[in-house]
Design an enzyme around this catalytic site. Structure first.
Site, PDB file in Angstrom:
ATOM      1  N   TYR A   1      -8.561   6.767  16.963  1.00 19.45           N
ATOM      2  CA  TYR A   1      -9.145   6.910  15.611  1.00 19.45           C
ATOM      3  C   TYR A   1     -10.282   7.859  15.935  1.00 19.45           C
ATOM      4  CZ  TYR A   1      -6.014   3.231  13.700  1.00 19.45           C
ATOM      5  OH  TYR A   1      -5.004   2.501  13.268  1.00 19.45           O
TER       6      TYR A   1
ATOM      7  N   ARG B   1      -8.770  11.252  15.236  1.00 14.59           N
ATOM      8  CA  ARG B   1      -8.584  11.432  13.698  1.00 14.59           C
ATOM      9  C   ARG B   1      -9.573  11.668  12.878  1.00 14.59           C
ATOM     10  NH1 ARG B   1      -4.589   6.633  12.465  1.00 14.59           N
ATOM     11  NH2 ARG B   1      -4.302   7.478  10.544  1.00 14.59           N
TER      12      ARG B   1
ATOM     13  N   GLN C   1      -3.128   4.601   0.148  1.00 13.73           N
ATOM     14  CA  GLN C   1      -2.885   3.766   1.485  1.00 13.73           C
ATOM     15  C   GLN C   1      -3.608   4.689   2.552  1.00 13.73           C
ATOM     16  OE1 GLN C   1       1.489   2.575   1.565  1.00 13.73           O
ATOM     17  NE2 GLN C   1       1.567   4.074   0.435  1.00 13.73           N
ATOM     18  N   ASN C   2      -3.969   6.089   2.092  1.00 19.14           N
ATOM     19  CA  ASN C   2      -4.602   6.778   3.243  1.00 19.14           C
ATOM     20  C   ASN C   2      -5.963   6.405   3.543  1.00 19.14           C
ATOM     21  OD1 ASN C   2      -2.163   8.240   2.693  1.00 19.14           O
ATOM     22  ND2 ASN C   2      -3.078   9.555   1.366  1.00 19.14           N
TER      23      ASN C   2
ATOM     24  N   ASP D   1      -7.744   8.669   4.910  1.00 13.28           N
ATOM     25  CA  ASP D   1      -8.679   9.910   4.831  1.00 13.28           C
ATOM     26  C   ASP D   1      -9.731   9.670   3.704  1.00 13.28           C
ATOM     27  OD1 ASP D   1      -7.324  11.282   2.501  1.00 13.28           O
ATOM     28  OD2 ASP D   1      -5.724  11.444   3.880  1.00 13.28           O
TER      29      ASP D   1
ATOM     30  N   HIS E   1      -5.591   0.454   2.659  1.00 17.32           N
ATOM     31  CA  HIS E   1      -5.639   0.305   3.873  1.00 17.32           C
ATOM     32  C   HIS E   1      -6.799   0.659   4.924  1.00 17.32           C
ATOM     33  CE1 HIS E   1      -0.949   0.630   3.872  1.00 17.32           C
ATOM     34  NE2 HIS E   1      -1.457  -0.614   3.433  1.00 17.32           N
TER      35      HIS E   1
ATOM     36  N   GLY F   1       4.226  10.644  -2.381  1.00 13.01           N
ATOM     37  CA  GLY F   1       4.097  10.697  -0.981  1.00 13.01           C
ATOM     38  C   GLY F   1       3.979   9.668  -0.365  1.00 13.01           C
TER      39      GLY F   1
ATOM     40  N   LEU G   1       9.188  14.408  -1.267  1.00 16.56           N
ATOM     41  CA  LEU G   1      10.130  15.125  -0.585  1.00 16.56           C
ATOM     42  C   LEU G   1      11.448  14.751  -0.580  1.00 16.56           C
ATOM     43  CD1 LEU G   1       8.465  16.800   2.567  1.00 16.56           C
ATOM     44  CD2 LEU G   1       8.599  18.078   0.277  1.00 16.56           C
TER      45      LEU G   1
ATOM     46  N   ALA H   1       4.360  17.674  -3.012  1.00 16.73           N
ATOM     47  CA  ALA H   1       2.904  17.053  -3.920  1.00 16.73           C
ATOM     48  C   ALA H   1       2.037  18.075  -4.687  1.00 16.73           C
ATOM     49  CB  ALA H   1       2.264  16.064  -3.029  1.00 16.73           C
TER      50      ALA H   1
HETATM   51  C1  BJW Z   1       5.589  14.099   1.049  1.00  8.15           C
HETATM   52  C2  BJW Z   1       4.948  15.334   1.580  1.00  8.15           C
HETATM   53  C3  BJW Z   1       4.681  16.390   0.454  1.00  8.15           C
HETATM   54  C4  BJW Z   1       5.697  14.256   3.268  1.00  8.15           C
HETATM   55  N1  BJW Z   1       4.803  16.380  -0.666  1.00  8.15           N
HETATM   56  N2  BJW Z   1       5.765  13.979  -0.003  1.00  8.15           N
HETATM   57  C5  BJW Z   1       9.132  -7.434   7.168  1.00  8.15           C
HETATM   58  C6  BJW Z   1       9.060  -7.323   5.800  1.00  8.15           C
HETATM   59  C7  BJW Z   1       8.401  -6.984   4.912  1.00  8.15           C
HETATM   60  C8  BJW Z   1       6.990  -6.740   5.399  1.00  8.15           C
HETATM   61  C9  BJW Z   1       6.830  -7.225   6.924  1.00  8.15           C
HETATM   62  C10 BJW Z   1       7.745  -7.388   7.774  1.00  8.15           C
HETATM   63  N3  BJW Z   1       7.234  -7.631   9.043  1.00  8.15           N
HETATM   64  C11 BJW Z   1       6.034  -7.546   8.826  1.00  8.15           C
HETATM   65  C12 BJW Z   1       5.649  -7.302   7.356  1.00  8.15           C
HETATM   66  C13 BJW Z   1       4.424  -6.622   7.050  1.00  8.15           C
HETATM   67  C14 BJW Z   1       3.933  -5.499   7.332  1.00  8.15           C
HETATM   68  C15 BJW Z   1       4.870  -4.241   6.909  1.00  8.15           C
HETATM   69  O1  BJW Z   1       5.035  -3.990   5.886  1.00  8.15           O
HETATM   70  N4  BJW Z   1       5.726  -4.025   8.056  1.00  8.15           N
HETATM   71  C16 BJW Z   1       6.679  -3.028   7.612  1.00  8.15           C
HETATM   72  C17 BJW Z   1       6.546  -1.832   8.418  1.00  8.15           C
HETATM   73  C18 BJW Z   1       8.271  -3.873   8.144  1.00  8.15           C
HETATM   74  N5  BJW Z   1       2.581  -5.309   6.676  1.00  8.15           N
HETATM   75  C19 BJW Z   1       1.537  -5.656   6.952  1.00  8.15           C
HETATM   76  O2  BJW Z   1       1.321  -6.096   8.094  1.00  8.15           O
HETATM   77  C20 BJW Z   1       0.340  -5.447   5.810  1.00  8.15           C
HETATM   78  N6  BJW Z   1      -0.334  -6.527   6.134  1.00  8.15           N
HETATM   79  C21 BJW Z   1       0.158  -7.837   5.325  1.00  8.15           C
HETATM   80  O3  BJW Z   1       1.424  -7.570   5.155  1.00  8.15           O
HETATM   81  O4  BJW Z   1      -0.465  -9.001   5.233  1.00  8.15           O
HETATM   82  C22 BJW Z   1       0.094 -10.111   4.938  1.00  8.15           C
HETATM   83  C23 BJW Z   1       0.131 -10.313   3.622  1.00  8.15           C
HETATM   84  C24 BJW Z   1       0.695 -11.266   3.202  1.00  8.15           C
HETATM   85  C25 BJW Z   1       0.899 -11.609   1.831  1.00  8.15           C
HETATM   86  C26 BJW Z   1       0.430 -10.684   0.714  1.00  8.15           C
HETATM   87  C27 BJW Z   1       0.080  -9.440   1.125  1.00  8.15           C
HETATM   88  C28 BJW Z   1      -0.219  -9.489   2.441  1.00  8.15           C
HETATM   89  C29 BJW Z   1      -0.728  -4.249   6.616  1.00  8.15           C
HETATM   90  C30 BJW Z   1       0.092  -3.084   6.601  1.00  8.15           C
HETATM   91  C31 BJW Z   1      -1.111  -2.280   7.230  1.00  8.15           C
HETATM   92  C32 BJW Z   1      -0.621  -0.647   7.086  1.00  8.15           C
HETATM   93  N7  BJW Z   1      -1.535  -0.105   8.032  1.00  8.15           N
HETATM   94  C33 BJW Z   1      -0.854   1.457   8.405  1.00  8.15           C
HETATM   95  C34 BJW Z   1      -1.794   2.075   9.647  1.00  8.15           C
HETATM   96  C35 BJW Z   1      -3.181   1.993   9.397  1.00  8.15           C
HETATM   97  C36 BJW Z   1      -3.981   2.590  10.361  1.00  8.15           C
HETATM   98  C37 BJW Z   1      -3.714   4.013  10.739  1.00  8.15           C
HETATM   99  O5  BJW Z   1      -3.906   4.804   9.824  1.00  8.15           O
HETATM  100  O6  BJW Z   1      -3.347   4.366  11.927  1.00  8.15           O
HETATM  101  O7  BJW Z   1      -1.267   2.209   7.178  1.00  8.15           O
HETATM  102  S1  BJW Z   1       0.773   1.672   8.776  1.00  8.15           S
HETATM  103  C38 BJW Z   1       0.599   3.204   7.942  1.00  8.15           C
HETATM  104  O8  BJW Z   1       2.011   3.062   7.053  1.00  8.15           O
HETATM  105  C39 BJW Z   1      -0.441   3.570   7.221  1.00  8.15           C
HETATM  106  C40 BJW Z   1      -0.238   3.899   5.804  1.00  8.15           C
HETATM  107  O9  BJW Z   1      -0.817   3.553   4.926  1.00  8.15           O
HETATM  108  C41 BJW Z   1       1.238   3.165   5.742  1.00  8.15           C
HETATM  109  C42 BJW Z   1       2.247   3.888   4.762  1.00  8.15           C
HETATM  110  O10 BJW Z   1       2.766   4.869   5.205  1.00  8.15           O
HETATM  111  P1  BJW Z   1       2.938   6.221   4.275  1.00  8.15           P
HETATM  112  O11 BJW Z   1       1.666   6.612   3.483  1.00  8.15           O
HETATM  113  O12 BJW Z   1       3.980   5.941   3.328  1.00  8.15           O
HETATM  114  O13 BJW Z   1       3.213   7.511   5.427  1.00  8.15           O
HETATM  115  P2  BJW Z   1       4.719   7.931   5.869  1.00  8.15           P
HETATM  116  O14 BJW Z   1       4.468   9.041   6.969  1.00  8.15           O
HETATM  117  O15 BJW Z   1       5.350   6.667   6.348  1.00  8.15           O
HETATM  118  O16 BJW Z   1       5.534   8.575   4.584  1.00  8.15           O
HETATM  119  C43 BJW Z   1       5.111   9.932   4.276  1.00  8.15           C
HETATM  120  C44 BJW Z   1       6.011  10.086   2.852  1.00  8.15           C
HETATM  121  O17 BJW Z   1       5.508  11.309   2.351  1.00  8.15           O
HETATM  122  C45 BJW Z   1       7.444  10.471   3.339  1.00  8.15           C
HETATM  123  O18 BJW Z   1       8.266   9.565   2.298  1.00  8.15           O
HETATM  124  C46 BJW Z   1       7.753  11.903   3.405  1.00  8.15           C
HETATM  125  O19 BJW Z   1       8.888  12.060   2.579  1.00  8.15           O
HETATM  126  C47 BJW Z   1       6.629  12.106   2.170  1.00  8.15           C
HETATM  127  N8  BJW Z   1       5.899  13.415   2.232  1.00  8.15           N
HETATM  128  N9  BJW Z   1       5.041  15.507   3.064  1.00  8.15           N
HETATM  129  C48 BJW Z   1       5.592  15.009  -1.183  1.00  8.15           C
HETATM  130  N10 BJW Z   1       4.002  17.434   1.017  1.00  8.15           N
END
Ligand code: BJW
Length: 236
Positions: free
Chosen positions: A52, A55, A89-90, A92, A107, A175, A201, A218
């Site tokens: 971190y 980053r 979710q970002n 930044d 997040h 995104g 994308l 985007a």
């Molecule tokens: C473009 C582009 C351009 C590129 N133009 N587009 C099984 C089933 C369901 C859920 C779970 C499960 N097992 C576990 C879970 C829960 C778990 C989860 O979801 N896991 C899955 C992975 C399976 N979730 C959690 O644990 C969350 N908490 C939780 O569930 O608590 C309990 C609860 C209970 C009851 C109710 C509610 C809650 C917490 C999740 C925390 C996520 N944290 C992170 C890391 C943060 C730390 C760090 O930054 O290092 O957050 S994970 C990471 O992924 C980060 C992001 O915010 C998150 C999402 O990613 P994002 O933003 O979508 O990015 P990418 O890279 O995946 O995608 C980029 C996209 O952009 C792509 O689609 C490209 O095509 C596109 N793109 N360039 C337009 N120029």
């Protein structure tokens, strides 16, 4: 019109902030469970702080700036007459720097640190480490952690998001790969009357839940779409 926007790493990619998944994603070379879980932090806080710190330093480089998509959202919010919430979710701060006001970083925020004992949150631009003293209690060492929601932790603002989503008129997801819950499930908590628009994308596992899927960068597609909303008689 009540508008809910959800953004993910893709909106910041063109500002030079790497996405998570994908070929040059941030987690290339790191196993997620090594860095983005509370267990990882407990077992190896130095490694997690290092990840971190790297980053945070990158985010503070002069070259990292909001792009046309962040700016278009902020300008749109400024002229929009109805309710508007931008859930990101970002971790930044590019939406805030672009001038967005109603931003909910579900997040967490990279430029904040939290005391693991008291939950106090501090603005933070320096490195964090296991020897970092608590700002108001200098004898308390190593209690600070990044103000980030790791896997298994509860995202922030869920009640506000659910309450806003349940009667919104327009939902725009930009995104995000739509694989991380509960963010990926927000689209399904919007009412049947809501128009749902995905800008990405590529297709995502949630694409079939959207009325309109716009494929492209985007920085191009977000301004174009938001401008189209301003056209009299246009229905998204
Ligand atoms: C473009 C582009 C351009 C590129 N133009 N587009 C099984 C089933 C369901 C859920 C779970 C499960 N097992 C576990 C879970 C829960 C778990 C989860 O979801 N896991 C899955 C992975 C399976 N979730 C959690 O644990 C969350 N908490 C939780 O569930 O608590 C309990 C609860 C209970 C009851 C109710 C509610 C809650 C917490 C999740 C925390 C996520 N944290 C992170 C890391 C943060 C730390 C760090 O930054 O290092 O957050 S994970 C990471 O992924 C980060 C992001 O915010 C998150 C999402 O990613 P994002 O933003 O979508 O990015 P990418 O890279 O995946 O995608 C980029 C996209 O952009 C792509 O689609 C490209 O095509 C596109 N793109 N360039 C337009 N120029």
């Amino acid at each position: 019109m009540k508008i809910l926007v959800l953004t993910g790493a893709g909106i910041s990619a063109e500002s030079g902030v790497p996405t998570f998944r994908g070929s040059d994603g941030l987690w290339e070379g790191h196993r997620v469970e090594q860095v983005a879980t509370p267990e990882a932090f407990h077992q190896n806080p130095e490694l997690v702080h290092k990840f971190y710190n790297m980053r945070r330093r990158k985010l503070l480089e002069e070259s990292i700036k909001p792009n046309a998509a962040h700016i278009a959202l902020a300008e749109f919010e400024g002229r929009h007459q109805g309710e508007f919430l931008l859930v990101t979710q970002n971790i930044d701060d590019l939406h805030q720097r672009a001038g967005s006001r109603n931003v909910l970083p579900m997040h967490g925020e990279l430029l904040k640190a939290r005391c693991g004992l008291t939950g106090e949150v501090f603005d933070w631009r320096d490195d964090l480490g296991i020897d970092t003293p608590h700002p108001s209690e200098p004898d308390l060492i190593g209690a600070l952690r990044p103000h980030i929601v790791w896997f298994g932790e509860m995202p922030m603002g869920l009640e506000r998001i659910a309450s806003f989503a349940q009667d919104c008129d327009l939902f725009i997801a930009i995104g995000t790969s739509a694989v991380v819950y509960p963010a990926a499930g927000i689209v399904q908590s919007t009412p049947a009357t809501c128009r749902r628009v995905e800008i990405n994308l590529d297709d995502t596992p949630q694409s079939d839940k959207f009325d309109i899927t716009i494929r492209g960068k985007a920085s191009i597609e977000v301004p174009k779409f938001l401008n189209s909303l301003a056209t009299p008689g246009h229905r998204p």
